[in-house]
Design a protein around this motif. Structure first.
Motif, short mmCIF file in Angstrom:
data_model
loop_
_atom_site.label_atom_id
_atom_site.label_comp_id
_atom_site.label_asym_id
_atom_site.label_seq_id
_atom_site.Cartn_x
_atom_site.Cartn_y
_atom_site.Cartn_z
N CYS A 278 0.89 -1.04 0.15
CA CYS A 278 -0.08 -0.22 -0.06
C CYS A 278 0.66 1.17 0.15
CB CYS A 278 -0.59 0.17 1.14
SG CYS A 278 -2.43 -1.03 0.99
N PHE A 279 1.59 1.88 0.89
CA PHE A 279 3.27 2.44 0.95
C PHE A 279 3.32 2.12 -0.54
CE2 PHE A 279 0.86 2.41 5.74
CZ PHE A 279 1.73 3.34 5.50
N ARG A 280 3.28 0.96 -0.87
CA ARG A 280 4.55 1.57 -2.28
C ARG A 280 4.00 2.23 -3.26
NH1 ARG A 280 7.68 -4.11 -4.83
NH2 ARG A 280 8.28 -2.87 -7.01
N HIS A 281 2.47 1.85 -3.32
CA HIS A 281 1.96 2.08 -4.65
C HIS A 281 1.16 3.18 -3.86
CE1 HIS A 281 3.51 -1.00 -7.16
NE2 HIS A 281 2.90 -1.90 -6.08
N ASN A 282 1.69 4.04 -3.46
CA ASN A 282 1.06 5.34 -2.65
C ASN A 282 -0.58 5.35 -2.31
OD1 ASN A 282 1.47 8.33 -2.63
ND2 ASN A 282 0.20 9.06 -4.73
N GLN A 283 -0.67 4.21 -1.73
CA GLN A 283 -1.94 3.72 -1.04
C GLN A 283 -2.16 3.86 0.21
OE1 GLN A 283 -5.45 3.19 -3.21
NE2 GLN A 283 -3.76 3.93 -4.54
N HIS A 284 -1.11 5.33 0.76
CA HIS A 284 -1.04 5.58 2.02
C HIS A 284 -2.03 5.30 3.78
CE1 HIS A 284 2.54 8.00 0.93
NE2 HIS A 284 2.70 7.00 0.79
N LYS A 285 -3.76 5.64 2.76
CA LYS A 285 -4.51 5.61 3.57
C LYS A 285 -5.14 4.63 3.73
CE LYS A 285 -6.45 11.10 3.20
NZ LYS A 285 -7.52 11.68 2.20
N ARG A 286 -5.00 4.12 2.72
CA ARG A 286 -5.68 1.98 2.95
C ARG A 286 -4.21 1.83 3.01
NH1 ARG A 286 -6.89 1.69 -2.32
NH2 ARG A 286 -9.13 1.59 -1.69
N GLY A 287 -3.20 1.92 4.11
CA GLY A 287 -2.18 0.57 4.20
C GLY A 287 -2.35 1.74 5.82
N ALA A 288 -2.37 2.71 5.70
CA ALA A 288 -3.13 2.98 7.56
C ALA A 288 -3.79 1.96 8.24
CB ALA A 288 -2.95 4.70 7.55
N LYS A 289 -5.07 2.74 7.36
CA LYS A 289 -6.90 1.67 7.67
C LYS A 289 -6.03 0.29 7.90
CE LYS A 289 -11.83 1.54 6.46
NZ LYS A 289 -11.94 -0.24 7.08
N LEU A 290 -5.49 -1.00 7.37
CA LEU A 290 -5.46 -1.87 7.44
C LEU A 290 -4.68 -2.60 8.64
CD1 LEU A 290 -5.83 -4.75 6.58
CD2 LEU A 290 -4.16 -4.97 4.85
N ALA A 291 -3.58 -1.34 8.96
CA ALA A 291 -3.12 -1.13 9.98
C ALA A 291 -3.48 -1.52 11.00
CB ALA A 291 -1.54 -0.89 9.98
N LYS A 292 -4.40 -0.19 11.38
CA LYS A 292 -5.32 -0.35 12.17
C LYS A 292 -6.59 -1.40 12.83
CE LYS A 292 -8.64 3.26 14.31
NZ LYS A 292 -8.87 3.88 13.87
N ASP A 293 -6.63 -1.73 11.85
CA ASP A 293 -7.96 -2.61 11.79
C ASP A 293 -7.32 -3.84 11.88
OD1 ASP A 293 -9.63 -0.87 10.49
OD2 ASP A 293 -9.52 -1.13 8.71
N LEU A 294 -6.05 -4.47 11.85
CA LEU A 294 -5.57 -5.76 12.55
C LEU A 294 -4.75 -5.30 13.28
CD1 LEU A 294 -4.40 -7.32 8.78
CD2 LEU A 294 -6.10 -7.62 9.96
N ARG A 295 -4.75 -3.82 13.87
CA ARG A 295 -4.14 -3.88 15.30
C ARG A 295 -2.47 -4.27 15.30
NH1 ARG A 295 -8.49 -6.17 15.56
NH2 ARG A 295 -6.51 -8.87 15.65
N MET A 296 -2.24 -4.08 13.79
CA MET A 296 -0.84 -3.86 14.39
C MET A 296 0.69 -3.21 14.73
SD MET A 296 1.36 -3.61 10.23
CE MET A 296 0.31 -4.89 9.90
N PRO A 297 1.87 -3.45 15.25
CA PRO A 297 2.10 -3.37 16.30
C PRO A 297 2.67 -1.75 15.75
CG PRO A 297 2.42 -5.97 16.66
CD PRO A 297 1.72 -5.30 15.16
N GLU A 298 3.52 -1.10 15.64
CA GLU A 298 4.01 -0.03 16.27
C GLU A 298 5.37 -0.29 15.55
OE1 GLU A 298 5.01 4.60 18.21
OE2 GLU A 298 4.55 3.28 19.82
N LYS A 299 5.54 -1.02 16.04
CA LYS A 299 6.71 -0.98 16.03
C LYS A 299 6.85 -1.84 14.22
CE LYS A 299 10.19 -1.42 19.83
NZ LYS A 299 10.93 -2.25 20.02
N LEU A 300 6.02 -2.56 14.31
CA LEU A 300 6.21 -3.47 12.56
C LEU A 300 5.01 -2.72 11.50
CD1 LEU A 300 6.28 -5.81 11.36
CD2 LEU A 300 3.72 -6.45 11.94
#
Length: 419
Positions: free
Chosen positions: A286-308
């Motif tokens: 997502c971040f590689r292909h300029n889809q920053h908001k989608r990547g951030a939302k997915l990380a939030k939905d999946l409770r991704m740790p901050e460091k990861l």
């Protein structure tokens, strides 16, 4: 050898027996067959005498006697016949299977069951029990024999009589039979495996099976729907393990939904980029292909740790050559949660040493700064960092790693200045 045979043949020729057989005829017929024929004529005692005299086994004769006794015992009760047969068969160590089969054929099922209960060989006992309708007992005997082949064959026969769910309940306290039945169902009738596990009160395994079936579905859209159904069906369970499986199904459905959206919104994606991609890999893409908001939302939905999340952001932005956004990320906090090393390595991996050196300069630890410079083969910058704290050991280590004459000369000058 001939003398005992001649004595036997002489006895057979007597008027009481009436079997004028020659040695040639006897050799073709065989002695066991002759003994069996005598027993069928009612000459059981003579047949036993001949067998003992010649040192032959008496099993066939005794079995035939038992058969004839049952056929002739119409006026005797089952208990009387059993007492008569049991003593003789047990004494001679003969199988009860033949007598039991005969009792069943003449309609004396109670006698057949009594005899069969004393059969020692499970391979003889189990098939007759199935024939007699003693399905549960046949299964127990097959399992007690520890013969997996016999147990498997018993299950296959019983599947013709009983619905799979009923048979599963029958096998509930028989581990060997239950294991074989579940393996068979998983291979031949996977669609009924979940119901079987629920009938056995094994909700965790049922949830696992539902999740496995959904994850193995090749079509992403259908896989997403099945995962959502798994979550809906199991999220209300009282078992924490089942709730965990349901949550995993929900997370996987969210991941697939994001991947499907990413395929349509990022035309630069290669066809195989998302195949089997993990959550971290999808966020990175997502971040590689300029889809920053989608990547951030997915990380939030999946409770991704901050460091990861920070690590995959750095990799994705560097792979997408978004150096401005990477610089903005580096300034969100005084020191990133993952440190500066991943920034340096990501820039260097994408052939932007100039960007990497910007982050090297922010590393406060001199030893780490030297190590990062040496990993990029920037020996002059490494030597300068070591010289800034006049660390001769670090300078010597940097010189040991360098090979270009110009770098060696530059390092030697710094060593001389620090001496």
């Amino acid at each position: 050898v001939v003398a005992p045979l001649l004595r036997v043949m002489r006895q057979l020729r007597s008027p009481e027996v009436g079997v004028p057989i020659t040695i040639a005829q006897l050799s073709r017929l065989s002695m066991p067959s002759l003994l069996l024929r005598l027993a069928r004529r009612g000459l059981v005692y003579l047949s036993l005498q001949i067998a003992n005299y010649l040192g032959l086994a008496t099993d066939l004769v005794v079995e035939e006697w038992a058969v004839q006794t049952i056929l002739a015992g119409a006026d005797s009760s089952d208990e009387q016949l059993f007492d008569q047969l049991y003593t003789r068969l047990k004494h001679h160590g003969v199988s009860f299977a033949s007598a039991s089969a005969t009792a069943w054929k003449v309609g004396r099922q109670p006698l057949a069951k009594m005899l069969l209960n004393h059969e020692a060989r499970a391979s003889e006992q189990v098939p007759l029990m199935i024939t007699l309708g003693e399905d549960r007992q046949a299964l127990v005997k097959a399992c007690d024999s520890l013969d997996s082949d016999l147990t498997h064959l018993t299950l296959l026969h019983l599947l013709r009589r009983h619905p799979p769910l009923d048979l599963a309940v029958m096998c509930k306290k028989l581990p060997l039979a239950l294991t074989l039945l579940l393996a068979y169902t998983r291979h031949r009738e996977p669609e009924s495996l979940q119901q079987m596990l629920l009938a056995l009160d094994r909700p965790v395994e049922a949830a696992h099976e539902a999740l496995r079936e959904a994850c193995e579905t090749p079509d992403p859209a259908r896989r997403k729907r099945m995962l959502e159904q798994v979550y809906k069906s199991h999220s209300g369970s009282k078992h924490e393990a089942v709730k965990t499986i349901a949550l995993a199904a929900k997370d996987e459905a969210v991941l697939i939904e994001c991947q499907l959206e990413l395929e349509h919104s990022a035309p630069s994606l290669q066809p195989g980029d998302l195949k089997g991609a993990s959550a971290a890999a999808t966020v990175r893409l997502c971040f590689r292909h300029n889809q920053h908001k989608r990547g951030a939302k997915l990380a939030k939905d999946l409770r991704m740790p901050e460091k990861l999340l920070c690590a995959v952001k750095v990799e994705g932005l560097a792979e997408g050559n978004d150096w401005v956004e990477l610089d903005r990320l580096s300034k969100e906090k005084k020191t990133p949660p993952i440190g500066w090393g991943p920034f340096v390595r990501a820039c260097h991996a994408n052939r932007r040493v100039d960007e990497a050196l910007k982050y090297v300069a922010r590393v406060s630890d001199v030893s780490q700064r030297v190590e990062l410079c040496m990993s990029m083969e920037r020996y002059r910058e490494a030597a300068q960092a070591a010289a800034s704290v006049r660390d001769m050991e670090l300078l010597a280590a940097v010189r040991g790693g360098a090979s270009a004459p110009t770098d060696l000369a530059f390092i030697d000058n710094l060593i001389a200045d620090c001496s």
